[in-house]
Write a protein that holds these residues in place. Structure first.
Motif, PDB file in Angstrom:
ATOM      1  N   ALA A   9      30.613   8.109  -2.386  1.00 10.07           N
ATOM      2  CA  ALA A   9      30.078   9.432  -1.729  1.00 10.07           C
ATOM      3  C   ALA A   9      28.773   9.672  -2.192  1.00 10.07           C
ATOM      4  O   ALA A   9      27.783  10.249  -1.496  1.00 10.07           O
ATOM      5  CB  ALA A   9      31.076  10.674  -1.823  1.00 10.07           C
ATOM      6  N   VAL A  10      28.659   9.597  -3.618  1.00 13.13           N
ATOM      7  CA  VAL A  10      27.460  10.137  -4.083  1.00 13.13           C
ATOM      8  C   VAL A  10      26.067   9.249  -3.598  1.00 13.13           C
ATOM      9  O   VAL A  10      25.151   9.373  -3.535  1.00 13.13           O
ATOM     10  CB  VAL A  10      27.280   9.970  -5.759  1.00 13.13           C
ATOM     11  N   LEU A  11      26.667   7.487  -3.542  1.00 14.14           N
ATOM     12  CA  LEU A  11      25.398   6.850  -3.061  1.00 14.14           C
ATOM     13  C   LEU A  11      25.291   6.930  -1.613  1.00 14.14           C
ATOM     14  O   LEU A  11      23.997   6.879  -1.389  1.00 14.14           O
ATOM     15  CB  LEU A  11      26.243   5.280  -3.154  1.00 14.14           C
ATOM     16  N   VAL A  12      26.097   7.209  -0.771  1.00 12.19           N
ATOM     17  CA  VAL A  12      25.818   7.517   0.540  1.00 12.19           C
ATOM     18  C   VAL A  12      25.226   8.840   0.658  1.00 12.19           C
ATOM     19  O   VAL A  12      24.009   8.712   1.522  1.00 12.19           O
ATOM     20  CB  VAL A  12      27.203   7.709   1.537  1.00 12.19           C
ATOM     21  N   GLN A  13      25.426   9.697  -0.061  1.00 17.05           N
ATOM     22  CA  GLN A  13      24.374  11.043  -0.090  1.00 17.05           C
ATOM     23  C   GLN A  13      23.306  10.575  -0.429  1.00 17.05           C
ATOM     24  O   GLN A  13      22.053  11.108   0.012  1.00 17.05           O
ATOM     25  CB  GLN A  13      25.010  12.190  -1.073  1.00 17.05           C
ATOM     26  N   ALA A  14      22.874   9.850  -1.363  1.00 13.62           N
ATOM     27  CA  ALA A  14      21.471   9.493  -2.050  1.00 13.62           C
ATOM     28  C   ALA A  14      20.757   8.673  -0.960  1.00 13.62           C
ATOM     29  O   ALA A  14      19.539   8.968  -0.565  1.00 13.62           O
ATOM     30  CB  ALA A  14      21.681   8.718  -3.098  1.00 13.62           C
ATOM     31  N   VAL A  15      21.641   7.854  -0.344  1.00 16.53           N
ATOM     32  CA  VAL A  15      20.911   6.880   0.863  1.00 16.53           C
ATOM     33  C   VAL A  15      20.590   7.903   2.040  1.00 16.53           C
ATOM     34  O   VAL A  15      19.238   7.839   2.580  1.00 16.53           O
ATOM     35  CB  VAL A  15      21.794   5.738   1.319  1.00 16.53           C
ATOM     36  N   ILE A  16      21.184   8.838   2.324  1.00 18.37           N
ATOM     37  CA  ILE A  16      20.790   9.805   3.567  1.00 18.37           C
ATOM     38  C   ILE A  16      19.706  10.810   2.942  1.00 18.37           C
ATOM     39  O   ILE A  16      18.809  10.705   3.948  1.00 18.37           O
ATOM     40  CB  ILE A  16      22.048  10.608   4.080  1.00 18.37           C
ATOM     41  N   ALA A  17      19.704  11.239   2.051  1.00 15.18           N
ATOM     42  CA  ALA A  17      18.676  11.957   1.489  1.00 15.18           C
ATOM     43  C   ALA A  17      17.371  11.441   1.482  1.00 15.18           C
ATOM     44  O   ALA A  17      16.343  11.580   1.806  1.00 15.18           O
ATOM     45  CB  ALA A  17      18.794  12.807   0.049  1.00 15.18           C
ATOM     46  N   GLY A  18      17.495  10.149   0.891  1.00 18.78           N
ATOM     47  CA  GLY A  18      16.332   9.343   0.746  1.00 18.78           C
ATOM     48  C   GLY A  18      15.764   8.987   2.035  1.00 18.78           C
ATOM     49  O   GLY A  18      14.560   8.778   2.179  1.00 18.78           O
ATOM     50  N   ALA A  19      16.483   8.683   2.899  1.00 19.62           N
ATOM     51  CA  ALA A  19      15.911   8.166   4.325  1.00 19.62           C
ATOM     52  C   ALA A  19      15.217   9.345   5.176  1.00 19.62           C
ATOM     53  O   ALA A  19      14.364   9.418   5.648  1.00 19.62           O
ATOM     54  CB  ALA A  19      17.054   7.807   5.213  1.00 19.62           C
ATOM     55  N   LEU A  20      15.886  10.680   4.930  1.00 16.33           N
ATOM     56  CA  LEU A  20      15.324  11.923   5.397  1.00 16.33           C
ATOM     57  C   LEU A  20      14.002  12.143   4.692  1.00 16.33           C
ATOM     58  O   LEU A  20      12.971  12.470   5.518  1.00 16.33           O
ATOM     59  CB  LEU A  20      16.383  12.878   5.429  1.00 16.33           C
ATOM     60  N   SER A  21      14.005  12.149   3.457  1.00 18.78           N
ATOM     61  CA  SER A  21      12.581  12.480   3.046  1.00 18.78           C
ATOM     62  C   SER A  21      11.588  11.352   3.148  1.00 18.78           C
ATOM     63  O   SER A  21      10.420  11.797   3.224  1.00 18.78           O
ATOM     64  CB  SER A  21      13.076  12.164   1.418  1.00 18.78           C
ATOM     65  N   PHE A  22      11.998  10.041   3.362  1.00 15.49           N
ATOM     66  CA  PHE A  22      11.070   9.118   3.647  1.00 15.49           C
ATOM     67  C   PHE A  22      10.254   9.357   4.792  1.00 15.49           C
ATOM     68  O   PHE A  22       9.129   9.205   5.272  1.00 15.49           O
ATOM     69  CB  PHE A  22      11.739   7.773   3.431  1.00 15.49           C
ATOM     70  N   ALA A  23      11.519   9.646   5.815  1.00 16.65           N
ATOM     71  CA  ALA A  23      11.053  10.093   7.399  1.00 16.65           C
ATOM     72  C   ALA A  23      10.004  11.298   7.375  1.00 16.65           C
ATOM     73  O   ALA A  23       8.936  11.344   8.251  1.00 16.65           O
ATOM     74  CB  ALA A  23      12.199  10.504   8.386  1.00 16.65           C
ATOM     75  N   HIS A  24      10.243  12.301   6.580  1.00 19.70           N
ATOM     76  CA  HIS A  24       9.438  13.614   6.540  1.00 19.70           C
ATOM     77  C   HIS A  24       7.956  13.216   6.022  1.00 19.70           C
ATOM     78  O   HIS A  24       7.074  13.920   6.692  1.00 19.70           O
ATOM     79  CB  HIS A  24      10.348  14.667   5.820  1.00 19.70           C
ATOM     80  N   LEU A  25       8.195  12.290   5.003  1.00 23.83           N
ATOM     81  CA  LEU A  25       6.832  12.049   4.473  1.00 23.83           C
ATOM     82  C   LEU A  25       5.927  11.215   5.395  1.00 23.83           C
ATOM     83  O   LEU A  25       4.670  11.435   5.573  1.00 23.83           O
ATOM     84  CB  LEU A  25       6.979  11.277   3.076  1.00 23.83           C
TER      85      LEU A  25
END
Length: 219
Positions: A9-25
């Motif tokens: 669950a922690v890894l999935v959460q990290a992937v989702i958060a990283g993808a969203l931050s990447f898209a915002h940047l």
């Protein structure tokens, strides 16, 4: 035997958060005038600086060194990431980006390059090496020498300093010294001169160091 892959669950959460931050940047960089591959390079640059600062921070902390500079660059990368997430949440009109934000986005590559260079090549004072233990003094061996029948000469052991050649002290028995005095007196009576060390050694049949010690006692 097939292994069951259980998602973390922690890894999935990290992937989702990283993808969203990447898209915002990416969206913020594109809105600030950076189009094409340049807009995709900005998220990579921010995330790499964040990871490098965190790695440097842990290295300095484990070594017991000051970590203020690593904390500063970690804060810079974190503000850049959080700022992009907040800016794209509807608080900023991406169709009309202010000039100051365009300046910040355009100047980010130089700032990230400076931070990455300082983090990668920052000095770390090495640990002081432990002083090497001085070698212990080696005792000189006991040397036994045979002279006349029934007479044994023992050289007393002496401590030897590291790197020096041992010089054993030679002690002559009193009986041998008395015998040498008779030989020296006979030699003076026959020749009228003091007996030399080499002649004394030949008459006594002893090694040169012992003959020299006896001659010193006769002088």
């Amino acid at each position: 035997m097939t292994r069951l892959v259980r998602p973390d669950a922690v890894l999935v959460q990290a992937v989702i958060a990283g993808a969203l931050s990447f898209a915002h940047l990416h969206d913020l960089a594109e809105a600030a005038g950076q189009h094409g591959w340049k807009a995709w390079a900005y998220p990579v640059s921010v995330d790499l600086l964040l990871v490098a600062a965190w790695h440097r921070l842990r290295t300095l902390r484990d070594a017991g060194e000051p970590s203020r500079s690593a904390w500063a660059w970690f804060a810079v990368a974190l503000v850049a990431s959080l700022g992009a997430n907040v800016a794209t949440a509807g608080l900023l009109d991406l169709g009309d980006v202010p000039d100051w934000l365009r300046i910040l986005v355009a100047g980010w590559p130089a700032l990230a390059f400076l931070g990455g260079t300082l983090l990668a090549h920052g000095p770390t004072s090495p640990s002081d090496p432990e002083p090497a233990a001085a070698p212990a003094a080696v005792p000189a061996p006991v040397v036994e020498q045979e002279t006349e029948p029934g007479v044994q000469v023992v050289s007393a052991p002496a401590p030897v300093a590291p790197g020096s050649v041992p010089a054993p002290a030679v002690t002559a028995p009193p009986a041998l010294v008395a015998h040498a005095q008779k030989i020296a007196a006979d030699h003076r009576a026959r020749t009228g001169s003091v007996i030399d060390t080499e002649t004394l050694r030949a008459r006594l049949g002893v090694p040169h160091p012992l003959a020299k010690a006896i001659a010193a006692q006769l002088a």
